[in-house]
Design an enzyme around this catalytic site. Sequence first.
Site, PDB file in Angstrom:
ATOM      1  N   TYR A  18     -39.179  43.713   1.539  1.00  0.00           N
ATOM      2  CA  TYR A  18     -39.034  43.107   2.954  1.00  0.00           C
ATOM      3  C   TYR A  18     -40.066  42.485   3.436  1.00  0.00           C
ATOM      4  O   TYR A  18     -39.818  41.316   4.209  1.00  0.00           O
ATOM      5  CB  TYR A  18     -38.853  44.801   3.734  1.00  0.00           C
ATOM      6  CG  TYR A  18     -38.339  44.341   5.116  1.00  0.00           C
ATOM      7  CD1 TYR A  18     -36.997  44.440   5.395  1.00  0.00           C
ATOM      8  CD2 TYR A  18     -39.344  44.179   6.061  1.00  0.00           C
ATOM      9  CE1 TYR A  18     -36.685  44.173   6.954  1.00  0.00           C
ATOM     10  CE2 TYR A  18     -38.985  44.037   7.579  1.00  0.00           C
ATOM     11  CZ  TYR A  18     -37.645  43.883   7.756  1.00  0.00           C
ATOM     12  OH  TYR A  18     -37.026  43.520   9.013  1.00  0.00           O
ATOM     13  N   HIS A  22     -40.050  38.471   4.679  1.00  0.00           N
ATOM     14  CA  HIS A  22     -40.244  37.977   6.061  1.00  0.00           C
ATOM     15  C   HIS A  22     -41.418  37.034   6.041  1.00  0.00           C
ATOM     16  O   HIS A  22     -41.698  36.145   6.989  1.00  0.00           O
ATOM     17  CB  HIS A  22     -40.469  38.886   6.952  1.00  0.00           C
ATOM     18  CG  HIS A  22     -39.250  39.714   7.371  1.00  0.00           C
ATOM     19  ND1 HIS A  22     -38.554  40.621   6.640  1.00  0.00           N
ATOM     20  CD2 HIS A  22     -38.722  39.499   8.793  1.00  0.00           C
ATOM     21  CE1 HIS A  22     -37.400  40.893   7.384  1.00  0.00           C
ATOM     22  NE2 HIS A  22     -37.511  40.313   8.682  1.00  0.00           N
ATOM     23  N   TYR A  41     -41.226  38.066  18.742  1.00  0.00           N
ATOM     24  CA  TYR A  41     -40.442  38.861  18.153  1.00  0.00           C
ATOM     25  C   TYR A  41     -41.372  39.392  16.970  1.00  0.00           C
ATOM     26  O   TYR A  41     -41.718  38.506  16.078  1.00  0.00           O
ATOM     27  CB  TYR A  41     -39.306  38.195  17.150  1.00  0.00           C
ATOM     28  CG  TYR A  41     -38.282  38.872  16.609  1.00  0.00           C
ATOM     29  CD1 TYR A  41     -38.062  40.220  16.242  1.00  0.00           C
ATOM     30  CD2 TYR A  41     -36.739  38.364  16.528  1.00  0.00           C
ATOM     31  CE1 TYR A  41     -37.193  41.150  15.923  1.00  0.00           C
ATOM     32  CE2 TYR A  41     -35.699  39.136  15.790  1.00  0.00           C
ATOM     33  CZ  TYR A  41     -36.001  40.507  15.394  1.00  0.00           C
ATOM     34  OH  TYR A  41     -35.080  41.261  14.958  1.00  0.00           O
ATOM     35  N   TRP A  76     -28.525  35.517   6.750  1.00  0.00           N
ATOM     36  CA  TRP A  76     -29.715  36.451   6.818  1.00  0.00           C
ATOM     37  C   TRP A  76     -29.403  37.764   6.370  1.00  0.00           C
ATOM     38  O   TRP A  76     -29.929  38.454   5.635  1.00  0.00           O
ATOM     39  CB  TRP A  76     -30.508  36.022   7.939  1.00  0.00           C
ATOM     40  CG  TRP A  76     -31.824  36.999   7.934  1.00  0.00           C
ATOM     41  CD1 TRP A  76     -32.032  38.270   8.374  1.00  0.00           C
ATOM     42  CD2 TRP A  76     -33.142  36.706   7.151  1.00  0.00           C
ATOM     43  NE1 TRP A  76     -33.619  38.686   8.141  1.00  0.00           N
ATOM     44  CE2 TRP A  76     -34.001  37.832   7.410  1.00  0.00           C
ATOM     45  CE3 TRP A  76     -33.475  35.649   6.389  1.00  0.00           C
ATOM     46  CZ2 TRP A  76     -35.185  37.714   6.862  1.00  0.00           C
ATOM     47  CZ3 TRP A  76     -34.612  35.713   5.789  1.00  0.00           C
ATOM     48  CH2 TRP A  76     -35.359  36.719   6.156  1.00  0.00           C
ATOM     49  N   TRP A  77     -28.253  38.225   7.233  1.00  0.00           N
ATOM     50  CA  TRP A  77     -27.842  39.456   6.985  1.00  0.00           C
ATOM     51  C   TRP A  77     -27.496  40.002   5.551  1.00  0.00           C
ATOM     52  O   TRP A  77     -27.665  40.963   4.951  1.00  0.00           O
ATOM     53  CB  TRP A  77     -26.675  40.051   7.885  1.00  0.00           C
ATOM     54  CG  TRP A  77     -27.147  40.117   9.354  1.00  0.00           C
ATOM     55  CD1 TRP A  77     -28.245  39.856  10.200  1.00  0.00           C
ATOM     56  CD2 TRP A  77     -26.252  40.019  10.621  1.00  0.00           C
ATOM     57  NE1 TRP A  77     -28.370  40.320  11.472  1.00  0.00           N
ATOM     58  CE2 TRP A  77     -27.154  40.336  11.451  1.00  0.00           C
ATOM     59  CE3 TRP A  77     -24.879  40.061  10.634  1.00  0.00           C
ATOM     60  CZ2 TRP A  77     -26.590  40.463  12.831  1.00  0.00           C
ATOM     61  CZ3 TRP A  77     -24.172  40.276  11.784  1.00  0.00           C
ATOM     62  CH2 TRP A  77     -25.203  40.568  13.300  1.00  0.00           C
TER      63      TRP A  77
END
Length: 103
Positions: A18, A22, A41, A76-77
């Site tokens: 993860y 990112h 964000y 992206w999802w």
Amino acid sequence: MIKKAFKMKIYPDCHVEYQKRHDVLWPEMKAMLVKYGAQTYSIFLDEATSTLFAYLEIEDESLWSQTATTEINQKWWLYMADIMETNLDNSPNSIELTQVFDL
């Protein structure tokens, strides 16, 4: 400025992956976030529970709500679906949090 916070879950063995994904967030994903009003964000990981805490500040709720239907967000999802809990449409299974204090 509208403040939003929510939590999501990643699979316990996917913390490193993860972070890695990112760290090299696609430039077109970053551009989309800014285009749709994200001022800031941040995502934090509670390693003990594999819970992600996300915080963002946006300009406009109706503009922000359009991010879900963008092509890049859908891509992206799908890319992230193998490492976190998701809904049937691959969107992250997220729980919006209610702000109870602000200094």
